[in-house]
Write an enzyme that holds these catalytic residues in place. Sequence first.
Site, PDB file in Angstrom:
ATOM      1  CG  ASN A   1      38.790 -51.135  82.705  1.00  0.00           C
ATOM      2  OD1 ASN A   1      38.792 -50.096  83.358  1.00  0.00           O
ATOM      3  ND2 ASN A   1      37.765 -51.979  82.699  1.00  0.00           N
TER       4      ASN A   1
ATOM      5  CE  LYS B   1      38.256 -54.411  85.496  1.00  0.00           C
ATOM      6  NZ  LYS B   1      37.772 -55.752  85.720  1.00  0.00           N
TER       7      LYS B   1
ATOM      8  CG  HIS C   1      33.624 -53.349  82.132  1.00  0.00           C
ATOM      9  ND1 HIS C   1      33.390 -54.142  83.226  1.00  0.00           N
ATOM     10  CD2 HIS C   1      34.849 -53.679  81.679  1.00  0.00           C
ATOM     11  CE1 HIS C   1      34.458 -54.912  83.435  1.00  0.00           C
ATOM     12  NE2 HIS C   1      35.358 -54.650  82.514  1.00  0.00           N
TER      13      HIS C   1
ATOM     14  CD  GLU D   1      34.396 -54.879  86.664  1.00  0.00           C
ATOM     15  OE1 GLU D   1      34.805 -53.713  86.586  1.00  0.00           O
ATOM     16  OE2 GLU D   1      35.164 -55.865  86.607  1.00  0.00           O
TER      17      GLU D   1
ATOM     18  CD  GLU E   1      36.337 -56.855  79.212  1.00  0.00           C
ATOM     19  OE1 GLU E   1      37.556 -56.741  79.363  1.00  0.00           O
ATOM     20  OE2 GLU E   1      35.521 -56.280  79.935  1.00  0.00           O
TER      21      GLU E   1
ATOM     22  N   GLY F   1      38.630 -60.995  86.280  1.00  0.00           N
ATOM     23  CA  GLY F   1      39.110 -60.914  87.661  1.00  0.00           C
ATOM     24  C   GLY F   1      39.129 -62.249  88.385  1.00  0.00           C
TER      25      GLY F   1
ATOM     26  CB  SER G   1      42.021 -63.799  83.645  1.00  0.00           C
ATOM     27  OG  SER G   1      41.111 -63.677  84.725  1.00  0.00           O
TER      28      SER G   1
END
Length: 255
Positions: A9, A11, A95, A97, A167, A173, A213
């Site tokens: 991904n 992003k 996701h 985010e 996730e 991250g 990660s």
Amino acid sequence: MRIPFIAGNWKMFKTVHEAVLFVKELRGLVKDVSGIEVVIAPPFTALHAVAEAARSTNVGVAAQNVYWEREGAFTGEVSAVMAKEAGAEYAIVGHSERRRLFGESDAIVNRKTLAAIAAGLTPIVCVGETLEERERNQTFEVLDRQIKNGLDRLTAEQVAELILAYEPVWAIGTGRNATAAQAGEAHAHIRKRLRQWVGGDAADHCHVIYGGSVKPDNIGALVAEPDVDGALVGGASLDVKSFMSIVTKSRPAAV
Ligand code: 13P
């Protein structure tokens, strides 16, 4: 038998030029690699060019998001039908985010998941708890809610074909991945719930992958867990060598 599934991904990283260069290198590296599915999710601007570069190779292509309406006055949105036509085969949905920064609820995730399926895309539906929720021992409750609502109205056959990405938000991250034991426990819980909700066949067929990660040095332990079927890789998918190292270490022979 679930074939390991590794998706990068990207992003909001990489221009069209950078994306195509990456995929041209990657397609050569995975040319003779079998027994694993390798997918790249570029930004929308690079989706078509990446799909062209990946055509007739064993690199798959995913959109990072889709909108549920086919077309209309929805400035800035891209429909599942358009993503499919641009060359995507998969679509990441929900996701963290998007949930956190763009206000996506479980109901929205559900609409997007259904739209992706209707357009012929395989959804990669993301779920996961925040650090606060984990510390309050609400991890399983959060996963249950996100999965039950996110996959509402899907048939068992549709659930069987999709990909769920666990996730944990605190691992994205941050450089702080879930341990193999933590991931294994969450994945086993998800599989158990799928078995209850859609039956054993669909639960056994559905891929449940881990994200947060993931790096070349932790992927081996993660995919060694019986219910971890691969990974959704963020930062470490931006460099072709590190992404390829994750792919290589995820193959059954490497575990
Ligand atoms: P990182 O691998 O950078 O933690 O990102 C994970 C992720 O969000 C993949 O979708």
